[in-house]
Write an enzyme that holds these catalytic residues in place. Structure first.
Site, PDB file in Angstrom:
ATOM      1  N   HIS A 102       0.829  -1.206   0.000  1.00 28.17           N
ATOM      2  CA  HIS A 102       0.000   0.000   0.000  1.00 28.17           C
ATOM      3  C   HIS A 102       0.866   1.259   0.000  1.00 28.17           C
ATOM      4  O   HIS A 102       0.673   2.174  -0.806  1.00 28.17           O
ATOM      5  CB  HIS A 102      -0.908  -0.016   1.236  1.00 28.17           C
ATOM      6  CG  HIS A 102      -1.818   1.163   1.327  1.00 28.17           C
ATOM      7  ND1 HIS A 102      -1.459   2.325   1.974  1.00 28.17           N
ATOM      8  CD2 HIS A 102      -3.044   1.381   0.818  1.00 28.17           C
ATOM      9  CE1 HIS A 102      -2.449   3.195   1.873  1.00 28.17           C
ATOM     10  NE2 HIS A 102      -3.423   2.651   1.184  1.00 28.17           N
ATOM     11  N   CYS A 131      -0.116  -4.898 -15.948  1.00 26.53           N
ATOM     12  CA  CYS A 131      -0.450  -3.781 -15.057  1.00 26.53           C
ATOM     13  C   CYS A 131       0.199  -3.948 -13.700  1.00 26.53           C
ATOM     14  O   CYS A 131      -0.015  -3.156 -12.797  1.00 26.53           O
ATOM     15  CB  CYS A 131      -1.951  -3.608 -14.947  1.00 26.53           C
ATOM     16  SG  CYS A 131      -2.781  -5.052 -14.282  1.00 26.53           S
ATOM     17  N   GLY A 148      -0.888  -9.378 -13.903  1.00 25.01           N
ATOM     18  CA  GLY A 148      -0.692  -8.779 -12.580  1.00 25.01           C
ATOM     19  C   GLY A 148       0.547  -9.426 -12.020  1.00 25.01           C
ATOM     20  O   GLY A 148       0.492 -10.419 -11.297  1.00 25.01           O
ATOM     21  N   ARG A 157     -10.781  -2.324 -12.489  1.00 27.98           N
ATOM     22  CA  ARG A 157     -10.778  -3.658 -11.910  1.00 27.98           C
ATOM     23  C   ARG A 157     -11.843  -3.758 -10.827  1.00 27.98           C
ATOM     24  O   ARG A 157     -11.993  -2.847 -10.011  1.00 27.98           O
ATOM     25  CB  ARG A 157      -9.402  -3.939 -11.307  1.00 27.98           C
ATOM     26  CG  ARG A 157      -9.324  -5.310 -10.687  1.00 27.98           C
ATOM     27  CD  ARG A 157      -7.943  -5.628 -10.261  1.00 27.98           C
ATOM     28  NE  ARG A 157      -7.595  -4.871  -9.071  1.00 27.98           N
ATOM     29  CZ  ARG A 157      -6.408  -4.962  -8.492  1.00 27.98           C
ATOM     30  NH1 ARG A 157      -5.459  -5.710  -9.033  1.00 27.98           N
ATOM     31  NH2 ARG A 157      -6.152  -4.280  -7.408  1.00 27.98           N
ATOM     32  N   GLU A 159      -2.837 -13.635 -12.856  1.00 27.63           N
ATOM     33  CA  GLU A 159      -2.116 -13.437 -11.597  1.00 27.63           C
ATOM     34  C   GLU A 159      -1.747 -14.739 -10.917  1.00 27.63           C
ATOM     35  O   GLU A 159      -1.040 -14.732  -9.911  1.00 27.63           O
ATOM     36  CB  GLU A 159      -2.977 -12.603 -10.639  1.00 27.63           C
ATOM     37  CG  GLU A 159      -3.213 -11.198 -11.142  1.00 27.63           C
ATOM     38  CD  GLU A 159      -4.119 -10.411 -10.227  1.00 27.63           C
ATOM     39  OE1 GLU A 159      -3.617  -9.488  -9.569  1.00 27.63           O
ATOM     40  OE2 GLU A 159      -5.332 -10.710 -10.181  1.00 27.63           O
TER      41      GLU A 159
HETATM   42  C1  PEP Z   1      -0.747  -7.344  -9.556  1.00 25.46           C
HETATM   43  O1  PEP Z   1      -0.998  -8.316  -8.855  1.00 25.46           O
HETATM   44  O2  PEP Z   1       0.282  -7.259 -10.247  1.00 25.46           O
HETATM   45  C2  PEP Z   1      -1.667  -6.221  -9.619  1.00 25.46           C
HETATM   46  C3  PEP Z   1      -1.502  -5.233 -10.476  1.00 25.46           C
HETATM   47  O3  PEP Z   1      -2.673  -6.192  -8.688  1.00 25.46           O
HETATM   48  P1  PEP Z   1      -2.472  -5.764  -7.162  1.00 25.46           P
HETATM   49  O4  PEP Z   1      -1.103  -5.208  -6.999  1.00 25.46           O
HETATM   50  O5  PEP Z   1      -3.521  -4.766  -6.857  1.00 25.46           O
HETATM   51  O6  PEP Z   1      -2.691  -7.064  -6.461  1.00 25.46           O
HETATM   52 MG    MG Z   2      -2.938  -8.466  -8.026  1.00 21.35          MG
END
Ligand code: PEP
Ligand code: MG
Length: 778
Positions: free
Chosen positions: A420, A730, A680, A562, A658
């Site tokens: 975060h 992303c 991800g 998302r 992911e």
């Molecule tokens: C990821 O997992 O790479 C992603 C972009 O999602 P988050 O970081 O919100 O889990």
């Molecule tokens: Mg993620």
């Protein structure tokens, strides 16, 4: 004598009137314009608990294991209740009320401020005093209750926790209470009588409309006046002062109101005002013989001094020997620019020399800044974070975002590059370091530090120039004004809607990931709680407004939104979080599409928000499903979209890749109708390598470029090309040049990067594309 008047008090009375009381008494004695008032002495508090016979029960109650948060909360409640429910003896009540009546004028009831004043001898660090309770605009009806509440503030969870941690005896701690006439300020602010870090004879004044709390709490950006004391020249920076704090004429309470449009950008202080403040500042500085940090106010043509403390440049030994006798540790700079403690070196502690490495970790948001460290614990009031402070905390949480915006920098003990703190600080353009493991133990509150977000280092003192200090990495564009045209689209990630404008200014081809959880988490309530309290419509509205802000900023460029993906440990921190399941490993738990499919009734509200956006004409909005594992997840989601009135054939939607399962099963998902698959890599890396992305102990093993991860990515790109499905990234790795080179070579359709990385990624993509072209014709 239960009370002492301010004009009877001097710095020597520290023990009975506390730091604040002693300082105000000293100022009054020096003839400075301090609003009249008195102090209910520390001895009075002591007699109160002893005569009522609650002292032993009180001290027993707070002997708890402070790491047991339920026990700590119970102890604090019990102790505070004991104090708050014990009646005042008649004599004491009469004495305090008689003093109160002498504060006001004969025909008008006085409004007073009631503030706790820690007795410095027992409370070497201001934080020991817990919440440092302050009540404004108090009248006779509430006065005694407020005094008792100041006393009770000695027993907040935080105060108990700190005393226990530091081995302080609860029974040896006392507290005084200042009762002082309120100044119904038209203008107010703070002033440094000399430059806070160089000690130069430059006075810095901050001023805003209304009561000073707005400036001190950071609710408003004040005007800034820099005055050269040698020639009186004033350099003014006028701020847009959107709000002010005033006394509500009906209730007497302090309320925040909007500033009249024609006053917002008007200069608060005239030259004459500034001159008078400078004179006051010089008087107080010469009285104490050391530079001061002054709170001032102006009302009805009078100037008032509300507080004066020695300027705390860096933190030093835990004792107070300064002339003002107030909380905080004095230090001033010597002529050579080095920092010297005026308190002397007590308790065997010494001040780290300027530039010494204090703490290191992962540089997660670039830029170098200097400022005072502000230690924030879970139990803290975030109001204590002021403009320009460097937040030092275990880990940031969504409710810290407003404070993170005010901060000059952020340092955390925990977390990796995708935590975060790292994500939000990058978007805010606030330099940050995460995963230091020990910043909250090594750094001290108010210590002057320099944070280097590129190197991941915290250094002692101020080692950056003012320009660098005041203007962190805000510029996204200027380094390279021309946007390179690329065949591979370069998009940008947005997690907090407030960053949309900065994100759009990068010239990115759209948003590759808009994380909705930050919108939800900033409501400070779980979706279930928010819906229970405000209704479904309000919830859907919040989503629509949040997404719409970003979709507007980018229209007609696409914005990939998302659906909710917050792990339960993040939800647990919110109001209503007690109803969340307690999971052994939230990263492997109830999050992303799993949760949405398990609670289709809640998911329906999110889908309803998308439907409304489509009805409003936002055809640039796309839907992205997080943490899917297989085609089954996709079919079920698609059905729910249809049920919500969204036509999957007409809208652009897709999944995040992911988990290794989703990478291996992408062809089946292509058959299920997805338009895109977006890597991800934060999660794909953690699930492929079994490395917790938020665990600083294994951060060195978190490698998005690991051959296994690259192999999964390469295969997915190939499968998707065969099936006419777009591919994108992303995750954080999309901002890394090595990853960009790999992806463009593999033939990815788009790359979504962090705001600060977009321009570099555009150039990198262009370089690789040109090389591919050249290679093909050679
Ligand atoms: C990821 O997992 O790479 C992603 C972009 O999602 P988050 O970081 O919100 O889990
Ligand atoms: Mg993620």
């Amino acid at each position: 004598m239960a009370v002492l008047w301010l004009d009877e008090i001097g710095a020597d009375d520290l023990e009975s009137v506390g730091g604040k009381g002693a300082s105000l008494g000293e100022l009054t004695g020096a003839g400075l314009p301090v609003p009249p008032g008195f102090v209910v002495t520390a001895g009075t508090y002591r007699e109160f608990i002893e005569n009522a016979g609650i002292d032993e029960e009180l001290f027993d109650a707070v002997e708890v294991d402070v790491e047991d948060s339920a026990a700590l909360a119970d102890a604090a409640d019990h102790a505070q209740e004991l104090i708050e429910e014990t009646p005042f003896p008649e004599e004491l009540r009469e004495e305090i009320l008689a003093a109160y009546h002498d504060v006001g004028t004969a025909d008008e009831e006085a409004f007073v401020a009631v503030r706790s004043s820690a007795t410095a001898e027992d409370l070497p660090d201001a934080s020991f005093a817990g919440q440092q309770e302050t009540f404004l605009n108090v009248t006779e009806d509430d006065l005694l209750d407020r005094v008792r509440r100041c006393w009770a503030s000695l027993f907040t969870q935080r105060a108990i926790y700190y005393r226990q941690e530091q081995g302080f005896d609860h029974s040896a701690v006392n507290i005084a209470v200042v009762v002082q006439q309120m100044v119904d300020a038209e203008k107010s602010g703070v002033m440094f009588t000399s430059h806070p870090s160089t000690g130069d004879p430059t006075m810095i004044v901050e001023a805003a409309w209304g009561l000073g709390e707005a400036v001190v709490s950071g609710a408003v950006s004040p005007d800034n006046y820099v005055v050269d004391r040698a020639d009186g020249e004033i350099d003014v920076t006028i701020a847009d002062k959107k709000v002010k704090h005033v006394k509500d004429p009906e209730t007497g309470e302090t309320v925040e109101v909007d500033v009249d449009p024609d006053e917002r950008e008007k200069r608060v202080l005239s030259d004459a005002d500034v001159e008078r403040l400078v004179e006051l500042g010089e008087r107080v500085e010469s009285h104490y013989d050391t530079p001061q940090d002054v709170e001032w106010a102006m009302a009805d043509g009078e100037d008032y001094m509300l507080q004066s403390r020695p300027i705390t440049t860096i933190s030093g030994p835990d004792d107070i020997t300064d002339a003002a006798g107030s909380e905080g540790v004095t230090s001033v700079t010597d002529g050579s620019g080095g920092v010297e403690s005026a308190g002397g070196e007590l308790a065997g502690e010494s001040v780290a020399p300027e530039g010494e490495l204090l703490v290191d970790g992962l540089g997660s948001s670039p830029g170098r800044v200097a400022g005072p460290a502000r230690l924030v614990t879970k139990l803290d009031d975030l109001d204590k974070v002021r403009q320009g402070d460097i937040i030092v905390t275990e880990m940031t949480t969504p409710d810290m975002v407003p404070a993170m915006k005010r901060a000059a920098g952020i340092v955390t003990d925990e977390g990796g590059m995708t935590s975060h703190a790292a994500i939000v600080s990058r978007e805010l353009g606030v330099p940050a370091i995460v995963g230091t493991t020990n910043a909250t133990t090594v750094l001290e509150d108010d210590q002057q530090i320099t944070l280097d977000g590129d190197k991941g280092q915290v250094l002692a003192g101020k080692t950056v120039e003012t320009d660098e200090e005041t203007e962190p990495v805000e510029d996204v564009r200027p380094q390279s004004p021309v946007k390179p045209m690329t065949a591979t689209e370069v998009k940008v990630n947005v997690s907090i809607p407030e960053a949309a404008e900065r994100a759009a200014a990068t010239g990115a081809d759209g948003v590759g990931l808009l994380r909705t959880e930050h919108m939800i988490l900033s409501l400070n309530r779980t979706p279930a709680k928010f819906i229970a309290e405000e209704g479904v419509d309000a919830y859907v509205d919040e989503l629509v407004q949040g997404i719409r802000g970003v979709a507007d900023e980018f229209y007609p460029r696409p914005v990939r939104v998302r659906t909710l993906d917050a792990p339960t440990d993040e939800f647990r921190q919110l109001e209503g979080g007690e109803d969340e399941p307690s999971e052994h490993n939230p990263m492997l738990g109830y999050r992303g599409i799993r949760r949405s499919l398990d609670r289709p009734d809640v998911f329906a509200h999110e889908l309803e928000a998308f439907r409304r956006l489509y009805d409003l004409g936002y055809d640039n909005v796309e839907i992205m499903l997080p943490l899917v594992n297989d085609a089954e997840d996709v079919y079920r989601s698609k059905r729910l979209m249809e049920e919500a009135g969204i036509d999957p054939e007409k809208r652009t939607w897709g999944v995040m890749i992911e988990t290794p399962a989703s990478a291996l099963g992408v062809e089946e998902m292509a058959d299920a109708g997805i338009d895109f698959a977006s890597f991800g890599t934060n999660d794909l890396t953690q699930y492929t390598l079994a490395v917790d992305r938020n665990n600083e102990h294994v951060a060195d093993r978190f490698d998005e470029l690991h051959p296994a991860v690259l192999r999964l990515i390469g295969d997915v790109i190939e499968r998707c090309r065969e099936h006419g499905v777009d591919t994108s990234i992303c995750g954080q790795a999309g901002s890394k040049p090595e990853m960009v080179r790999f992806l463009v070579n593999e033939g990815i359709s788009s790359i979504s990067a962090n705001i600060d990385a977009v321009r570099d990624v555009q150039h990198e993509v262009k370089r690789v594309e040109q090389k591919l072209l050249l290679d093909s014709v050679r």
